[in-house]
Design a protein around this motif. Sequence first.
Motif, PDB file in Angstrom:
ATOM      1  N   GLU A  18       5.329 -10.076   3.458  1.00  0.00           N
ATOM      2  CA  GLU A  18       4.345  -9.286   2.463  1.00  0.00           C
ATOM      3  C   GLU A  18       2.880  -9.466   2.804  1.00  0.00           C
ATOM      4  O   GLU A  18       2.096  -8.403   2.636  1.00  0.00           O
ATOM      5  CB  GLU A  18       4.529 -10.234   1.359  1.00  0.00           C
ATOM      6  CG  GLU A  18       6.058 -10.212   0.447  1.00  0.00           C
ATOM      7  CD  GLU A  18       6.184 -11.246  -0.760  1.00  0.00           C
ATOM      8  OE1 GLU A  18       5.417 -12.007  -0.846  1.00  0.00           O
ATOM      9  OE2 GLU A  18       7.457 -11.258  -1.087  1.00  0.00           O
ATOM     10  N   ARG A  19       2.309 -10.469   3.511  1.00  0.00           N
ATOM     11  CA  ARG A  19       0.977 -10.446   3.685  1.00  0.00           C
ATOM     12  C   ARG A  19       0.855  -9.426   4.840  1.00  0.00           C
ATOM     13  O   ARG A  19      -0.167  -8.685   4.808  1.00  0.00           O
ATOM     14  CB  ARG A  19       0.627 -11.951   4.396  1.00  0.00           C
ATOM     15  CG  ARG A  19       0.387 -12.943   3.404  1.00  0.00           C
ATOM     16  CD  ARG A  19      -0.137 -14.201   3.862  1.00  0.00           C
ATOM     17  NE  ARG A  19       0.010 -14.543   5.314  1.00  0.00           N
ATOM     18  CZ  ARG A  19       1.142 -15.399   5.315  1.00  0.00           C
ATOM     19  NH1 ARG A  19       1.937 -16.246   4.536  1.00  0.00           N
ATOM     20  NH2 ARG A  19       1.498 -16.232   6.552  1.00  0.00           N
TER      21      ARG A  19
ATOM     22  N   GLU B 261       2.426  -6.541   5.288  1.00  0.00           N
ATOM     23  CA  GLU B 261       2.808  -5.223   4.779  1.00  0.00           C
ATOM     24  C   GLU B 261       1.466  -5.022   3.864  1.00  0.00           C
ATOM     25  O   GLU B 261       1.079  -3.735   3.839  1.00  0.00           O
ATOM     26  CB  GLU B 261       4.028  -5.569   3.719  1.00  0.00           C
ATOM     27  CG  GLU B 261       4.547  -4.242   3.215  1.00  0.00           C
ATOM     28  CD  GLU B 261       5.796  -4.213   2.354  1.00  0.00           C
ATOM     29  OE1 GLU B 261       5.803  -3.827   1.170  1.00  0.00           O
ATOM     30  OE2 GLU B 261       6.829  -5.016   2.774  1.00  0.00           O
ATOM     31  N   LYS B 262       0.936  -6.043   3.111  1.00  0.00           N
ATOM     32  CA  LYS B 262      -0.295  -5.729   2.669  1.00  0.00           C
ATOM     33  C   LYS B 262      -1.484  -5.232   3.376  1.00  0.00           C
ATOM     34  O   LYS B 262      -2.202  -4.473   3.012  1.00  0.00           O
ATOM     35  CB  LYS B 262      -0.765  -6.884   1.595  1.00  0.00           C
ATOM     36  CG  LYS B 262      -1.963  -6.491   0.666  1.00  0.00           C
ATOM     37  CD  LYS B 262      -2.393  -8.145  -0.024  1.00  0.00           C
ATOM     38  CE  LYS B 262      -3.634  -7.979  -0.842  1.00  0.00           C
ATOM     39  NZ  LYS B 262      -4.115  -9.371  -1.300  1.00  0.00           N
TER      40      LYS B 262
ATOM     41  N   GLU C 241      -0.725  -1.823   4.748  1.00  0.00           N
ATOM     42  CA  GLU C 241      -1.073  -0.598   3.503  1.00  0.00           C
ATOM     43  C   GLU C 241      -2.285  -0.208   3.591  1.00  0.00           C
ATOM     44  O   GLU C 241      -2.488   0.954   3.474  1.00  0.00           O
ATOM     45  CB  GLU C 241      -0.586  -1.500   2.459  1.00  0.00           C
ATOM     46  CG  GLU C 241      -0.143  -0.402   1.277  1.00  0.00           C
ATOM     47  CD  GLU C 241       0.508  -0.933   0.164  1.00  0.00           C
ATOM     48  OE1 GLU C 241       0.003  -0.947  -1.196  1.00  0.00           O
ATOM     49  OE2 GLU C 241       1.401  -1.783   0.310  1.00  0.00           O
ATOM     50  N   ARG C 242      -3.139  -1.278   3.557  1.00  0.00           N
ATOM     51  CA  ARG C 242      -4.823  -0.773   3.389  1.00  0.00           C
ATOM     52  C   ARG C 242      -5.084  -0.083   4.618  1.00  0.00           C
ATOM     53  O   ARG C 242      -5.954   1.041   4.416  1.00  0.00           O
ATOM     54  CB  ARG C 242      -5.488  -2.008   3.338  1.00  0.00           C
ATOM     55  CG  ARG C 242      -7.141  -1.827   3.323  1.00  0.00           C
ATOM     56  CD  ARG C 242      -7.550  -0.822   2.192  1.00  0.00           C
ATOM     57  NE  ARG C 242      -7.210  -1.004   0.983  1.00  0.00           N
ATOM     58  CZ  ARG C 242      -7.855  -1.840   0.096  1.00  0.00           C
ATOM     59  NH1 ARG C 242      -8.875  -2.432   0.610  1.00  0.00           N
ATOM     60  NH2 ARG C 242      -7.658  -2.101  -1.082  1.00  0.00           N
TER      61      ARG C 242
END
Length: 433
Positions: A5-6, A8-9, A12-13
């Motif tokens: 998740e980290r 992915e975040k 994403e940015r």
Amino acid sequence: MRTEERIEKWIERYEENGYLNGSILIAANGNILLNKGFGMANWEHAVPNKPTTKFRIGSLTKAFTAMGIFQLHEEGRLNVDDCVGKYLPDFPNGDKMTIYHCLTSTTGIPNYTSFPDFWSKTMRLPMTLNQLIDSFKHLELNFEPGSKFEYSSSGYALLTAILEKVSAMSFAAYIQSKICLPLGMNNTGCDNGVDIIPDLASGYAFWEKPIHAAYADLSFPLGAYGIYSTTEDLFLWDQALKSTQLLSEELMGKMFTPNFSSYASGWVVSDILGRKCMHHFGDISGFCSNFFRFVDEEVTIIFLSNMNFTPVTHLMREMAKVIFDEEVTLPLPIQPIDFTDTELIVGKYMTEDDESKILKITSKNGEIYLTVAKTYGILYKFKLLPVSHDASKTTFLTEMVNEQLSFYYSSSGEVESVEYKDFHDNRYIAYKD
């Protein structure tokens, strides 16, 4: 938050801002956490990068050459402590330098890619391996062989010649049959610039928009920087380097042990974020790449890019921070606002600590651009996108790469100074010339 998740975040940015170009693979404990392409493999035909896209990997090639030499050592067909002259009898000082000196960049032979006319002329011309070796063989050594480290592709040209002579195979055929085929690396090979390679990305530079990178003839990079591969194939390579599939544990240990400085045989072994990391950077004509192997943590990061200014090493360090749950700063989101005072900020700005760092701000068709030198002093021109403005300051983000400029105004409304944050997170204060 879980590691995936980290990641992915973070991704994403950077992806939202258009700051990633190439293919990235991240793995931990043998499991792939991210395997994705970003940007375009070919801008002309709008072909996106994928995990299966092939990239020229530049000097990541050196690790393959080193493996080939150590395999021949294990078979008793050469010894890494043999003198170069045993295999290349007419090479000057061949009795002073060993194969191991070539592997660890400790020969003292000047690096042919650093010659004054290399980038402007020589790299564009075809050459045989013998002609390449002739171009540096009579030069004075920079130091006594084995006395210190100086990164050099010249030693790897000699290793290519020795590997071909001892194995009685071309470099390309050796790498294919002795490394790639046994590992199932079916998308890896030596690029000769003539054969058509399916799914090979094109290499780019940037000037207001993507442009073709300077042409490099591929007849002579060979064992120094001539291989193409994919992130998925390089992950197979990474896994094999943890086993004895290609080489004994003892020789693998020697191959990964630095000689002088932190340079081993085709690998750099150093601390990154306080952790032991085996790594190597590569670049060639529009392509740049890096390969991080955090051996104790069993974390691997591979980033292959076909946009030559991509700060792969910095971005990989940031990815490593994300994986190890360390603090990381995300770029501001690109949400442009209206800004019409372009003439106010147009001009040349000199940085206070580095006179060679000149920022040139220009306008064209209502757009604002930053021209600035990057690696090797090459100039790039990026569009500036205004994201915030008030009476005291205007902040811009650059297109394509994570850079930020903040123009500070005096009470009379003139530009007093500029704070420039480059893509390595270095900060400079600049003043109008």
